[in-house]
Design a protein around this motif. Structure first.
Motif, PDB file in Angstrom:
ATOM      1  N   ASP A 167       0.379 146.961 -30.894  1.00 48.34           N
ATOM      2  CA  ASP A 167       0.080 145.776 -29.698  1.00 48.34           C
ATOM      3  C   ASP A 167       1.325 146.310 -28.775  1.00 48.34           C
ATOM      4  OD1 ASP A 167      -2.250 143.848 -29.985  1.00 48.34           O
ATOM      5  OD2 ASP A 167      -0.902 143.030 -30.889  1.00 48.34           O
ATOM      6  N   GLY A 168       1.098 146.321 -27.406  1.00 52.02           N
ATOM      7  CA  GLY A 168       2.545 146.943 -27.206  1.00 52.02           C
ATOM      8  C   GLY A 168       2.709 148.094 -27.321  1.00 52.02           C
ATOM      9  N   THR A 169       2.631 149.049 -28.588  1.00 55.90           N
ATOM     10  CA  THR A 169       2.857 150.381 -28.192  1.00 55.90           C
ATOM     11  C   THR A 169       1.903 151.314 -28.372  1.00 55.90           C
ATOM     12  OG1 THR A 169       4.625 149.650 -30.850  1.00 55.90           O
ATOM     13  CG2 THR A 169       3.620 152.023 -30.562  1.00 55.90           C
ATOM     14  N   MET A 170       0.500 151.331 -28.547  1.00 57.89           N
ATOM     15  CA  MET A 170      -0.518 152.186 -28.377  1.00 57.89           C
ATOM     16  C   MET A 170      -1.287 151.502 -27.257  1.00 57.89           C
ATOM     17  SD  MET A 170      -2.210 153.022 -31.890  1.00 57.89           S
ATOM     18  CE  MET A 170      -3.432 154.558 -31.658  1.00 57.89           C
TER      19      MET A 170
ATOM     20  N   THR B  47      -1.362 145.601 -24.897  1.00 59.54           N
ATOM     21  CA  THR B  47      -1.932 144.052 -24.872  1.00 59.54           C
ATOM     22  C   THR B  47      -1.772 143.204 -24.708  1.00 59.54           C
ATOM     23  OG1 THR B  47      -1.573 144.756 -26.651  1.00 59.54           O
ATOM     24  CG2 THR B  47      -3.583 145.283 -26.830  1.00 59.54           C
ATOM     25  N   GLU B  48       0.106 143.296 -24.465  1.00 57.41           N
ATOM     26  CA  GLU B  48       0.716 141.414 -24.341  1.00 57.41           C
ATOM     27  C   GLU B  48      -0.088 140.514 -23.314  1.00 57.41           C
ATOM     28  OE1 GLU B  48       1.645 141.055 -27.202  1.00 57.41           O
ATOM     29  OE2 GLU B  48       3.441 143.095 -28.171  1.00 57.41           O
ATOM     30  N   ASP B  49      -0.539 140.956 -22.452  1.00 57.93           N
ATOM     31  CA  ASP B  49      -0.904 140.157 -21.837  1.00 57.93           C
ATOM     32  C   ASP B  49      -2.150 139.479 -21.555  1.00 57.93           C
ATOM     33  OD1 ASP B  49       0.671 138.334 -18.999  1.00 57.93           O
ATOM     34  OD2 ASP B  49      -0.705 139.600 -18.285  1.00 57.93           O
TER      35      ASP B  49
HETATM   36 MG   LIG Z   1       4.539 145.764 -30.686  1.00 56.33          MG
END
Ligand SMILES: [Mg+2]
Length: 248
Positions: free
Chosen positions: A24-27, A30-32
């Motif tokens: 999440d947030g890296t690949m 996705t956070e939103d």
């Molecule tokens: Mg993350």
């Protein structure tokens, strides 16, 4: 250190044996999608709560979706966390369904450079692993949609919330990955996007590159090998070079 300031001296013989990705947030950003899914779950349950972008940015300091709901309820109602877990579990299950549906519809793509790095590493036999404390269903939804049905063949080890109940910043998920890979921490490179993720990887002793995003721009990343906006243009050779500098 920003990537721009990294010198390009290359020392051969210190190759990275494995790259370990947060999800999440890296690949993918996705956070939103997570935030929207939480709000849909609240709405479905007849609750009037709505997490704004600003509010969710603060809530992300609590790792784990269920834990995040408990923290929110405890803060706003004063009820003890233990009395809130059943409600949080039910809300989180509904949220996961909404999230998976959204991701399978292709609402979120991989961040720049991720697909290229995965392909390069596979070609050059650098081992790949995942260290995330999100739910397994979320990982499957994202990676099967974005990398294809055989995505799991690309990653030798996948550790997630099912196997590491102690969420980041605890290092457990990374220690599990290292044990399963049979590698020492300094033989690996972690890719993370948040303070909690960096702390987890650092506590496991793994050199870490940060790819920050809109939800983590304000985080402090002391001790990261490099901090970049994304991996676009940061290829495997550049990562190996950063790793060599980090461990010498
Ligand atoms: Mg993350």
């Amino acid at each position: 250190m920003s990537f721009d300031t990294v010198s390009i001296d290359f020392i051969s013989g210190c190759d990275v044996k494995a790259i370990i990705f947060d999800v999440d947030g890296t690949m993918a950003d996705t956070e939103d999608a997570h935030r929207v899914a939480f709000n849909r779950a609240f709405d479905q349950a007849g609750l009037s709560w709505h997490w704004s972008v600003d509010e969710y940015r603060d809530l992300l300091s609590v790792a784990g979706g269920q834990e995040r709901i408990v923290h929110f309820l405890h803060t706003n109602t004063g009820h003890s966390p233990t009395s809130l877990y059943d409600m949080a579990r039910s809300l989180h299950q509904a949220k996961t369904q909404y999230y998976v549906q959204s991701i399978e519809e292709g609402s979120v793509g991989l961040r720049p450079g991720i697909a290229e790095l995965v392909a390069q590493a596979t070609e050059q036999r650098v081992r790949l692993a995942i260290a995330t404390t999100t739910s397994p269903a979320n990982v499957v939804a994202l990676l099967s949609t974005q990398l294809g049905a055989k995505w799991a063949n690309l990653f030798e080890v996948v550790e997630d919330a099912a196997t590491a109940p102690n969420k980041k910043p605890c290092p457990d998920v990374y220690l599990n990955v290292l044990a399963r890979l049979g590698l020492a921490a300094e033989e690996c490179m972690a890719i993370e996007d948040s303070f909690n993720g960096l702390a987890a990887a650092q506590r496991a002793g793994i050199p870490t590159v940060i790819t920050r995003n809109a939800y983590t721009q304000h985080h402090k990343f002391d001790g990261a090998v490099a901090v970049v906006n994304d991996l676009g243009g940061v290829d495997l050779a550049a990562l190996i070079q950063l790793h060599t500098q980090a461990i010498k």
